[in-house]
Design an enzyme around this catalytic site. Structure first.
Site, PDB file in Angstrom:
ATOM      1  N   ASP A 406      -5.834 -48.139   2.936  1.00  0.00           N
ATOM      2  CA  ASP A 406      -6.755 -47.071   2.532  1.00  0.00           C
ATOM      3  C   ASP A 406      -8.123 -47.340   3.160  1.00  0.00           C
ATOM      4  O   ASP A 406      -8.370 -48.419   3.702  1.00  0.00           O
ATOM      5  CB  ASP A 406      -6.841 -47.064   0.988  1.00  0.00           C
ATOM      6  CG  ASP A 406      -7.659 -45.906   0.459  1.00  0.00           C
ATOM      7  OD1 ASP A 406      -7.748 -44.874   1.156  1.00  0.00           O
ATOM      8  OD2 ASP A 406      -8.221 -46.028  -0.648  1.00  0.00           O
ATOM      9  N   GLU A 409     -10.677 -45.112   7.751  1.00  0.00           N
ATOM     10  CA  GLU A 409     -11.203 -44.169   8.756  1.00  0.00           C
ATOM     11  C   GLU A 409     -12.093 -44.880   9.780  1.00  0.00           C
ATOM     12  O   GLU A 409     -12.061 -44.433  10.926  1.00  0.00           O
ATOM     13  CB  GLU A 409     -11.984 -43.043   8.054  1.00  0.00           C
ATOM     14  CG  GLU A 409     -11.107 -42.136   7.202  1.00  0.00           C
ATOM     15  CD  GLU A 409     -10.569 -42.810   5.933  1.00  0.00           C
ATOM     16  OE1 GLU A 409     -11.267 -43.696   5.411  1.00  0.00           O
ATOM     17  OE2 GLU A 409      -9.472 -42.456   5.492  1.00  0.00           O
ATOM     18  N   ASP A 483      -7.526 -37.787  -0.912  1.00  0.00           N
ATOM     19  CA  ASP A 483      -8.013 -37.464  -2.259  1.00  0.00           C
ATOM     20  C   ASP A 483      -8.047 -35.961  -2.524  1.00  0.00           C
ATOM     21  O   ASP A 483      -9.106 -35.330  -2.518  1.00  0.00           O
ATOM     22  CB  ASP A 483      -9.384 -38.087  -2.477  1.00  0.00           C
ATOM     23  CG  ASP A 483      -9.294 -39.609  -2.456  1.00  0.00           C
ATOM     24  OD1 ASP A 483      -8.166 -40.132  -2.555  1.00  0.00           O
ATOM     25  OD2 ASP A 483     -10.343 -40.261  -2.300  1.00  0.00           O
TER      26      ASP A 483
HETATM   27  C1  GLC Z   1      -9.604 -43.875  -2.319  1.00  0.00           C
HETATM   28  C2  GLC Z   1      -8.143 -43.503  -2.122  1.00  0.00           C
HETATM   29  C3  GLC Z   1      -7.474 -43.410  -3.471  1.00  0.00           C
HETATM   30  C4  GLC Z   1      -7.636 -44.726  -4.197  1.00  0.00           C
HETATM   31  C5  GLC Z   1      -9.110 -45.064  -4.342  1.00  0.00           C
HETATM   32  C6  GLC Z   1      -9.339 -46.444  -4.956  1.00  0.00           C
HETATM   33  O1  GLC Z   1     -10.276 -42.832  -2.934  1.00  0.00           O
HETATM   34  O2  GLC Z   1      -7.991 -42.338  -1.383  1.00  0.00           O
HETATM   35  O3  GLC Z   1      -6.118 -43.090  -3.305  1.00  0.00           O
HETATM   36  O4  GLC Z   1      -7.040 -44.654  -5.451  1.00  0.00           O
HETATM   37  O5  GLC Z   1      -9.719 -45.049  -3.075  1.00  0.00           O
HETATM   38  O6  GLC Z   1      -8.766 -47.434  -4.194  1.00  0.00           O
END
Ligand code: GLC
Length: 803
Positions: A406, A409, A483
Site C-alpha cells: 500500500d 504511489e 480508498d
Molecule cells: C490506505 C489504504 C487502506 C488502508 C489504510 C491504512 O488508506 O488504501 O486500504 O486500510 O491505508 O493502512
C-alpha cells in the site's frame, strides 16, 4: 474544500494550454538496418521497429542515436525485433512487417498505419512540442470512436469525451467523475469503431502524461510532460486481440495461488491477535466461506515494516498455527516508508548500503507517512530490490504467503503528496529522476516483493496485492482500487473500473467490497457482496472508526445473503480458476465488458452496469438502494435465468426481478461450467466429484467450447506440465447432444468421477453411448426439471452421444 471562488470570472490564463511550436518538419534522410528504421526530420527524428509482426514501436528522439531501451513495463523477451522492410511508394516511405504498414509522407511529416488488408487503423494528426520534454501526439477520432482501457479511471466504460492524467496518486477524497488520476497509471487505450478493426496504443512513459479524448471532436491527444514519446501500437482486429497482443509484450496476469481467489476479509485494522482469531472462528462457526484475513498497519511496532507489535501480537506463531488449522491465510500490509530511526535495523541497513532514494546532491529523501519521518527504498536498483525482497523471509517464516503493498504511489504526507521530483533513482547506473519514473514506483515495489517472496517460498506461489501500479503490474500483483467509499455510486463505478482494468491487461482486480470509508448499510453490503462474488478479486475492507462490515454485522438476512453468494463463488471455483489460467496464458480478462464478447452489438458500447464472468455468465448487479427489479440487456443468443431456469431470447432488454436476496444472473445457452462442492476454504479438500453443468437448448448446431484447467493450486509444478487441461465441447443437433472432452494435458491427477449435469433436456434419452476411456455407470433424468445427470468415470478423452 473548494468554494465557488474556484470558478471566479476573469481569472488570468494559468498557462495550462501549452503552445506547441515544435514539429518534425520534412523528413530529410531515411536510415535502416535489419532491426529498425530512423527517419531524420528537420527538427526531430523518429525510430520505428516491430517487436513482432503485429506490434509497432515508434519513438521520437532529438539526438543522434535513439535510446532503444524499454521501461520495466515491457517484458524483456518481448523486446526483440521482428523483420521489417522499407520501400518508397508513390512518394511515401512505407515501413512494414508482414501485418502492419506505417506509411509516412516525408514532405511535411505525417503518418498513417494500416493493417495487412489495407484498412486504416490510425491516422496521426500531429506530433508537436512545447519543449523537447513536453510532446503531444494526436491522432484522429470520430463521433463513432469508442475508447477503452486506460486502467483505473473513474467514469463509464467508454472514455470518448474524457480527459485523464496518468500520475499515481493517493486520493482519499471521494472518487468522482472529474478525478483525473488515481493510484494506477496504465497509459494504454483501445480505439474502436463498429465495423472497423480495433487497435491498441500504449504510451510507455512513466512520468506524468495526459490522455485527452475530450477537447477536440476530430482527434485525441497523448501528451508527455517529461521524458520521451515512446509509443507501441497493436493491431486488433478485435478488442480481445488488442488486449491479448498488448499483454504479449507487457506480460500476463501471474498465476495466483488458488486461496487468493477465495473470499477475503479485512479491516483497518484487526487490532490484535485475539481479534484476528475471533474473526476467523466466526467465519467457520457461521459457515461463511473465507480464505484470507488481512493485517493492516496496527500489527507493526510503531508502523515499522518487518516487525510485530509485541503487545497486540505477542504470539504470532501461535496465531498463525490456529489460522492454518482453521484453513486461513494471513496477508499483512507492507508500505514502502521505512521509519527514520537509527536503532531500527532496516533503516540502518538501508542507509549503510545506499538502498534508499536520494536527491542528486546525496541526501536521502525523507518524507512523512504512517511511521513518521521515513526513507523510501529505491526499487529501481537491483541490489535494493533484492534486499527488500529478501526481508520478506520475516513473513514467510511465520507461514505467511501473501503481502499487501500500500501507499506505494508513493504517497507522502506533504504538499506534493509524493516524493520530491528531483529525487534521482539509481536504476542500475542509468539514473532517472522521480519526475520521469514516478509511475513505476509501485510496480517496482510489487516486483521486488513478489520476487522476494517467491525466493523464500520453496516453490509455492506468492500472492501480492497492490494499490499503485503501471502497465505490466499484472505480472507481479493483484490490484485493488484503493480508498473507495460505502456509496452506491462507488459500487456502480467499480464495474467499469474493473472492466477497463481488464481491457488494460490487469485481469486480477477488484474494489473494496462494501466500500472502504464512510459507513455501509446492510443493504449495501448485501448488494456489493452479491456483485463482488463475481469479480476476480473479492475482499471486504473498511476504514478505522467506520461501521463494521463483516457479513454478520447487519443481522441474519444480510448474513444469509452474503453466505449464499460467497458460497456460489466457491462452487464456481473450477470455472473461475480456468478463467484465471486463460488470463495467465492469453491476457483475456476474467470479467469482460459486453463489448468485448459482442463487438458487433451496437447496444453494448457503453454498457457498464452489467458484465460477463468468462464467456458464459452474465451478471447484472443491483447498485441502487430500495431497488427490486432492473432492466438487463441480454446479448444475442439464448440465455437462461440462473435462478428460475427460464429460457430467454437475447438481443433485447428484459426486466429482471431482484428482491434483496436475488441478483439477476444469466447463463448462456451452450455454456459449459465446471463446479465443485461448497467448501469453507480452498485449503479444504473434498472427495466430491466435479460437476460439469452444461446448458443446452441453444437451437444452434454450433459447437460450444470451454477449456477447463486444474493443477495443485499452490505451487509452480504447473510450469513443468503438472496440470490438466480438458477441452470440453458440446453440440446439439436434431440427432441428440454430443458432449466431448479432450485432454490437452493430463499432468495433474484429477478425480476420475465426474457428474455431467445437462439442462434443459426436453425428453428422456433413449440411449447414451460413449466412446473413449469412459464408464457411464448411471444416469438420472428428471422430467419435471428437464435435467439429465450422467455420472461417469473417466481417465482420458471421451465422447458421449445422448439420443
Ligand atoms: C490506505 C489504504 C487502506 C488502508 C489504510 C491504512 O488508506 O488504501 O486500504 O486500510 O491505508 O493502512
Amino acid at each position: 474544500m473548494l468554494t465557488s471562488e474556484a470558478i471566479m470570472p476573469d481569472k488570468p490564463n494559468d498557462g495550462k494550454d501549452p503552445i506547441l511550436n515544435g514539429s518534425i518538419g520534412s523528413i530529410t534522410k531515411t536510415e535502416h538496418n535489419d532491426e529498425y528504421v530512423i527517419l531524420r526530420g528537420e527538427h526531430a527524428n523518429l525510430v520505428f521497429l516491430f517487436l513482432n509482426e503485429h506490434t509497432l514501436r515508434m519513438k521520437l528522439f532529438f539526438g543522434e542515436e535513439p535510446d532503444l531501451s524499454a521501461t520495466p513495463a515491457i517484458v524483456e523477451q518481448a523486446a526483440k525485433n521482428a523483420a521489417l522492410t522499407v520501400e518508397e511508394r508513390e512518394g511515401h516511405i512505407v515501413i512494414s512487417s508482414s501485418e502492419l504498414h506505417a506509411v509516412v509522407d516525408p514532405l511535411n511529416f505525417s503518418l498513417r498505419i494500416f493493417n495487412a488488408r489495407g484498412e486504416l487503423l490510425l491516422e496521426e494528426k500531429s506530433i508537436a512540442w512545447e519543449d523537447k520534454n513536453k510532446v503531444t501526439f494526436t491522432a484522429s477520432k470520430s463521433r463513432d470512436s469508442y475508447f477503452y482501457g486506460l486502467g483505473e479511471k473513474t467514469g463509464f466504460l467508454d472514455k470518448n469525451g474524457e480527459r485523464y492524467e496518468m500520475w499515481n496518486s493517493d486520493v482519499y477524497e471521494p472518487h468522482v467523475q472529474d478525478t483525473d488520476a488515481l493510484y494506477q497509471s496504465i497509459p494504454f487505450l483501445i480505439h474502436y469503431e463498429y465495423g472497423k478493426p480495433a487497435y491498441g496504443l500504449l504510451l510507455d512513459n512513466p512520468g506524468r502524461s495526459i490522455f485527452d479524448m475530450r477537447t477536440r471532436e476530430d482527434r485525441y491527444s497523448v501528451s508527455v510532460t517529461s521524458g520521451e514519446l515512446d509509443l507501441y501500437i497493436w493491431i486488433g482486429p478485435s478488442i480481445k486481440d488488442a488486449v491479448s497482443r498488448m499483454t504479449e509484450v507487457t506480460g500476463r496476469t501471474y498465476m495466483p495461488p488458488k486461496w487468493s481467489i477465495g473470499y477475503q476479509q479485512s479491516r483497518y485494522s484487526y487490532m490484535n491477535q485475539e481479534e484476528v482469531l475471533d474473526i476467523a472462528r466466526t467465519f467457520r462457526e457461521k459457515k461463511i466461506p473465507c480464505d484470507v484475513l488481512y493485517l493492516d498497519i496496527h500489527y507493526m511496532d510503531e508502523y515499522r515494516v518487518f516487525t510485530w507489535d509485541s503487545k497486540r501480537f505477542p504470539k504470532p506463531k501461535e496465531m498463525m498455527a490456529e489460522l492454518k488449522e482453521l484453513g486461513f491465510e494471513l496477508v499483512p500490509i507492507v508500505d514502502p516508508g521505512v521509519k527514520k530511526d537509527p536503532k531500527y535495523p532496516i533503516y540502518k541497513e538501508g542507509v549503510k548500503n545506499g538502498y534508499f532514494c536520494r536527491k542528486l546532491e546525496g541526501d536521502i529523501f525523507i518524507g512523512k507517512v504512517w511511521p513518521g519521518l521515513s526513507a523510501f527504498p529505491d526499487f529501481t536498483d537491483d541490489a535494493a530490490a533484492e534486499w527488500w525482497g529478501d526481508h520478506h523471509r520475516f513473513y514467510v517464516k511465520h507461514g505467511i504467503n501473501g503481502i499487501w503493498n500500500d501507499m506505494n504511489e508513493p504517497s507522502v504526507f506533504n504538499d506534493s503528496k509524493t516524493m520530491d521530483l528531483d529525487v534521482v533513482h539509481g536504476n542500475n547506473g542509468n539514473p532517472k529522476t522521480h519526475e520521469e519514473w514516478h509511475n513505476l514506483y509501485g510496480l517496482l515495489m510489487s516486483k521486488a516483493t513478489f520476487e522476494g517472496m517467491k525466493r523464500s517460498m520453496s516453490g509455492e506461489r506468492p500472492f501480492v496485492l497492490t494499490r499503485a501500479g503501471y502497465t505490466g503490474i499484472q505480472r507481479f500483483a493483484t490490484v485493488w482500487t484503493g480508498d473507495n467509499r460505502s456509496f452506491w455510486e462507488h459500487m456502480a463505478m467499480s464495474i467499469p473500473m474493473v472492466l477497463n482494468l481488464g481491457m488494460s491487461g490487469i485481469a486480477f482486480a477488484g474494489p473494496d467490497v462494501g466500500g472502504f470509508s464512510h459507513h455501509a448499510s446492510g443493504e449495501l453490503v448485501a448488494r456489493w457482496t452479491q456483485m463482488g462474488a463475481f469479480f476476480p478479486f473479492f475482499r471486504n475492507h473498511s476504514v478505522i472508526e467506520s461501521r463494521r462490515q463483516e457479513p454478520w454485522m447487519f443481522g441474519e438476512q444480510i448474513e444469509a445473503i452474503c453466505r449464499e453468494y460467497i458460497g456460489i463463488r466457491y462452487r464456481l471455483m473450477p470455472y473461475l480458476y480456468s478463467l484465471f489460467y486463460e488470463a495467465h496464458t492469453t491476457g483475456i480478462p476474467i470479467v469482460r465488458s459486453l463489448i468485448m464478447e459482442y463487438p458487433e452489438d451496437r447496444n453494448v458500447s457503453n454498457v457498464c452496469d452489467q458484465f460477463l464472468l468468462g464467456p458464459s455468465l452474465l451478471v447484472a448487479p443491483i447498485y441502487r438502494p430500495g431497488v427490486c427489479s432492473r432492466a438487463v440487456y441480454l446479448p444475442e443468443g439464448i440465455w437462461y435465468d440462473y435462478w428460475t431456469g427460464e429460457k430467454l431470447e437475447g438481443g433485447r432488454p428484459v426486466l429482471a426481478d431482484a428482491p434483496l436476496e436475488r441478483m439477476p444472473l444469466y447463463v448462456k445457452a451452450g455454456s459449459i461450467i465446471p463446479e465443485q462442492e461448497l467448501r469453507q476454504s480452498m485449503n479444504e479438500s473434498s472427495e466430491q466429484p466435479l460437476r460439469v453443468r452444461i446448458r443446452v437448448g441453444s437451437g444452434h448446431d454450433g459447437i460450444h467450447r470451454f477449456s477447463q484447467y486444474e493443477d495443485d493450486g499452490r505451487t509452480y509444478a504447473f510450469e513443468a506440465g503438472r496440470f490438466t487441461l480438458r477441452e470440453w465441447s458440446v453440440q446439439q443437433s436434431p440427432g441428440g447432444i454430443r458432449v466431448a472432452c479432450d485432454y490437452a494435458s493430463d499432468g495433474w491427477p484429477c478425480g476420475e468421477e465426474l457428474i455431467l449435469a445437462l439442462s434443459p433436456v426436453e425428453s428422456k434419452p433413449t440411449k447414451i453411448s460413449s466412446s473413449g476411456n469412459v464408464e457411464t455407470d448411471a444416469w438420472i433424468y428428471d422430467e419435471a426439471k428437464q435435467t439429465l445427470q450422467v455420472t461417469i468415470k473417466v481417465k482420458h478423452s471421451f465422447e458421449l452421444q445422448i439420443r
